[in-house]
Each structure stands twice: as structure tokens, then as C-alpha cells.
Write a protein that holds these residues in place. Structure first.
Motif, short mmCIF file in Angstrom:
data_model
loop_
_atom_site.label_atom_id
_atom_site.label_comp_id
_atom_site.label_asym_id
_atom_site.label_seq_id
_atom_site.Cartn_x
_atom_site.Cartn_y
_atom_site.Cartn_z
N ASP A 142 18.45 22.64 15.93
CA ASP A 142 18.04 21.80 17.06
C ASP A 142 19.24 21.53 17.97
N LEU A 143 18.96 21.03 19.15
CA LEU A 143 19.98 20.84 20.17
C LEU A 143 21.03 19.82 19.73
N ILE B 20 25.10 15.48 36.08
CA ILE B 20 25.12 16.88 35.67
C ILE B 20 26.29 16.98 34.70
N ALA B 21 25.97 17.25 33.45
CA ALA B 21 27.00 17.30 32.41
C ALA B 21 27.05 18.69 31.79
N ASP C 71 16.75 15.18 31.83
CA ASP C 71 15.46 15.73 32.25
C ASP C 71 15.37 17.22 31.95
N MET C 72 16.52 17.89 32.00
CA MET C 72 16.53 19.32 31.76
C MET C 72 17.82 19.70 31.03
N VAL C 73 17.68 20.57 30.04
CA VAL C 73 18.83 21.11 29.32
C VAL C 73 18.80 22.62 29.51
N LEU D 73 20.82 16.64 34.30
CA LEU D 73 20.89 18.02 33.81
C LEU D 73 22.04 18.17 32.83
N LEU D 74 21.79 18.79 31.69
CA LEU D 74 22.83 19.08 30.72
C LEU D 74 22.94 20.59 30.57
#
Length: 187
Positions: A122-123, A108-109, A138-140, A2-3
Motif C-alpha cells: 500500500d501507499l 504539491i508535494a 486529492d491525487m497521488v 497533489l502528492l
């Protein structure tokens, strides 16, 4: 993995600290000043022999590794995380020692956006993190602090009351004591 990406003051660091407290095995580190050796492992000389000293990702095996200020990690040091995130191992060849260490950890960052978060960009542009590394998450979750004077005032008053030790009910009673014409609220 997770970010958390967002504006300063949106609680990303607090989220990491709480996640680290909840997990039975966790490592909490910061990207500021972190090296690839600190994340993976380092070779340490003891007498005439070398031994490997585990870094944050190895220590967090079968747990979580929380990395605050992820965007502050230098590009070269960020590259060492790729294998750990994708393969759940890191390959080591240091000081004549060759092995593979397990890094079965959830990362988890948290990072701030570069400047103010631009929803039209964009990200990778918003974070300064290259696409290949972003793809390993997996998820931002993007956390934005939208300016709202009324909400900011409500939150700051709540925090000040909480720090002063005043509960909401005590504040109502205190304001009624100051104004005898105010309707009485039962306690």
C-alpha cells in the motif's frame, strides 16, 4: 492537493520548480530540516512584544505551496499540516497570541518511495506517510523508473548532445562528413 511519489531521478523536483514558476503566488520549500513553525508560523519576540511570522503555508495563501522531500519531514511536524490541508486554516496559540490564519493553498508535494517502490504494497508502506495524511491528498501520482537499457541510452545521448550544443541535424551532418559513402541529407 497533489502528492508525487516515485523513484529518484523521475523529475519530481523539476515538476515542483516549474509549478512554482507558473503560479503567480507560490512558495517552494523542502522537507529536509523543515519544522512545523517553518510550515505554519512562529512567534518572534520584538522588544517586549511577540509577533507571528508566517511560514510557508501561510505565505502561500491563495497560491500553491510546493514541498519537496515531503517524506523527510518529521512525523511531529507533518501532523501540523493536517488542519491546513483539510480546513484551509491553522489555529495558533503561541506566546499568548491566539488566532486562526488562512492557508487557502494547494499543496504539491514530492517524495521518494522508501527503497524501491513496491506496487503490491500500500501507499503508506511505500512512502512512510501515515494514512490520515495521505487521505488529505486529492491525487497521488506514482512515477516509476523501469529499467530499460535502450531507453536510458537514448535519453543520455540526447542530454549529452543538448549539453554539447549539438542539434539532431548537426549530428547527422557530422556523421555524414566522417563517412563519405553515407547518403547526403539536405540541410
Amino acid at each position: 492537493h497533489l502528492l508525487l511519489v516515485g523513484d529518484p531521478g523521475t523529475g519530481k523536483s523539476q515538476f515542483l520548480r516549474y509549478a512554482a514558476k507558473l503560479a503567480p503566488r507560490s512558495v517552494l520549500t523542502t522537507g529536509t530540516g523543515t519544522t512545523s513553525a517553518g510550515l505554519t508560523c512562529s512567534a518572534v519576540r520584538e522588544g517586549h512584544e511577540f509577533m507571528l511570522e508566517a511560514g510557508a503555508l501561510v505565505l502561500a495563501d491563495r497560491g500553491i505551496c510546493c514541498i519537496d522531500e515531503f517524506g523527510s519531514i518529521r512525523d511531529h511536524d507533518r501532523a501540523t499540516i493536517h488542519e491546513a490541508m483539510e480546513q484551509q486554516t491553522i489555529s495558533v496559540a503561541k506566546a499568548g497570541l491566539v488566532c486562526s490564519l488562512k492557508t487557502r493553498t494547494t499543496i504539491i508535494a514530492a517524495t521518494n518511495a522508501k527503497g524501491h517502490f513496491d506496487p503490491d504494497a500500500d501507499l503508506s508502506t511505500n512512502t512512510g506517510i501515515a494514512g490520515p495524511l495521505l487521505s488529505r491528498f486529492d491525487m497521488v501520482l506514482v512515477l516509476l523508473d523501469r529499467p530499460n537499457d535502450e531507453w536510458d541510452r537514448t535519453v543520455s545521448e540526447f542530454i549529452l548532445r543538448a549539453q554539447a550544443g549539438l542539434a539532431q541535424d548537426e549530428t547527422v551532418i557530422a556523421s555524414q562528413d566522417a563517412d563519405p559513402a553515407a547518403p547526403h541529407m539536405p540541410t
